[in-house]
Design an enzyme around this catalytic site. Structure first.
Site, mmCIF file in Angstrom:
data_model
loop_
_atom_site.group_PDB
_atom_site.id
_atom_site.type_symbol
_atom_site.label_atom_id
_atom_site.label_comp_id
_atom_site.label_asym_id
_atom_site.label_seq_id
_atom_site.Cartn_x
_atom_site.Cartn_y
_atom_site.Cartn_z
ATOM 1 N N THR A 160 0.853 -1.179 0.000
ATOM 2 C CA THR A 160 0.000 0.000 0.000
ATOM 3 C C THR A 160 0.892 1.233 0.000
ATOM 4 O OG1 THR A 160 -1.704 -1.153 1.222
ATOM 5 C CG2 THR A 160 -1.606 1.215 1.567
ATOM 6 N N ARG A 188 -14.389 -6.771 -0.593
ATOM 7 C CA ARG A 188 -13.732 -6.476 0.700
ATOM 8 C C ARG A 188 -13.055 -5.101 0.638
ATOM 9 N NH1 ARG A 188 -8.252 -5.068 2.328
ATOM 10 N NH2 ARG A 188 -7.942 -5.787 4.453
ATOM 11 N N GLY A 212 -0.796 -2.177 6.510
ATOM 12 C CA GLY A 212 -0.717 -3.437 7.245
ATOM 13 C C GLY A 212 -2.041 -4.169 7.174
#
Ligand code: ASP
Length: 283
Positions: A160, A188, A212
């Site tokens: 990310t 999701r 994370g």
């Protein structure tokens, strides 16, 4: 002139050694792009957006081109940009045909009517605001395709991305963009585009971007937790460390975050084996 500060992250996880150099170079390039904007007196929102666009275009990271694929073999992207002056945020979730999700998030922020658009509706908003839709296959790199075919989740190829900035006018901004977790269920959405979880910015405390395990980060509302620690008087680094400790103590997940406060003090912390990040300040 006020102090300037910019921190970039390219994700927390276990980074394959063969791409570690490219990931480092990628965050350094994004840092230079954002820094040039801040140095010219530009706003923190522009610095964060442009730095993140650069990372979305870099196939090394799990954002835009190169995003991890979901269970259906599709890239479903999430992003958010939050302005610390107004507390206004713009976020999008689960989009499949947007090459630069952070730009669409910026447009949601600027329009101001809503804060979070998802899926087909977010893509409809993109068309209405004049952003072209991309071919979903543009987002899929050969590496991610092969990894998906092999269902090989062991190593995180790249992460990310996020940016936090303090500009010359004293305004804070934070942004986060992601393809989410590998092989996630279609639909999701993780922590990244959620205000207070993967991103937070408040001129009265700090700008924060997290990375994370999203389901764990959401449990402790990690970005807001770190900003609140800064508001209570902690240094940005102490707040980042404490947020990571809280994540470890209250969940089974791991992650990291970057923090800049309204004085330009910075912090970065992570509990994963690696997190790629880069920082520049005038302090
Ligand atoms: N936090 C992201 C998510 O759960 C993934 C990451 O940062 O690596 O969607």
């Amino acid at each position: 002139m006020n102090c300037l500060a910019l921190i970039i992250h390219g994700g927390a996880g276990t980074i394959r050694p063969e791409i570690a150099g490219a990931a480092r170079a990628g965050v350094e390039r994004a840092l230079s792009t954002g820094w040039a904007i801040l140095e010219a007196g530009g706003p923190a929102t522009d610095a964060c957006e442009e730095a993140i666009i650069q990372l979305e275009e870099d196939p090394v990271f799990d954002a835009g081109v190169g995003a991890h694929l979901n269970r259906d073999g599709k890239a479903q992207l999430d992003a958010i940009l939050m302005d610390g002056r107004s507390l206004q945020s713009g976020a999008i979730g689960a989009v499949e045909r947007i090459r630069n999700p952070i730009h669409l998030a910026r447009l949601v922020l600027e329009k101001g009517e809503h804060s979070f658009l998802v899926g087909a509706g977010a893509e409809q908003f993109a068309v209405e605001t004049g952003i072209g839709l991309c071919d979903p296959t543009e987002l899929i790199t050969p590496y991610e395709q092969e990894r998906w075919a092999a269902r090989a989740a062991e190593l995180t190829p790249g992460g990310t991305v996020g940016a936090v900035a303090l500009d010359a006018a004293g305004n804070l901004c934070a942004g986060t963009s992601t393809g989410g977790t590998f092989f996630k269920h279609p639909g999701r959405v993780g922590d990244s585009p959620l205000v207070g979880c993967g991103c937070y910015a408040d001129n009265e405390s700090a700008a924060v971007s997290c990375t994370g395990h999203g389901e764990s980060i959401m449990k402790i509302v990690m970005a807001k937790a770190a900003a609140d620690l800064v508001a209570s008087g902690q240094h940005a680094q102490a707040a980042a460390d404490a947020a990571v400790r809280l994540l470890s103590r209250r969940t089974t997940g791991s992650g990291g975050l970057i923090v800049v406060d309204r004085s330009g003090r910075v912090g970065a912390s992570f509990s994963t084996p690696h997190m790629t990040w880069a920082v520049k300040t005038t302090i």
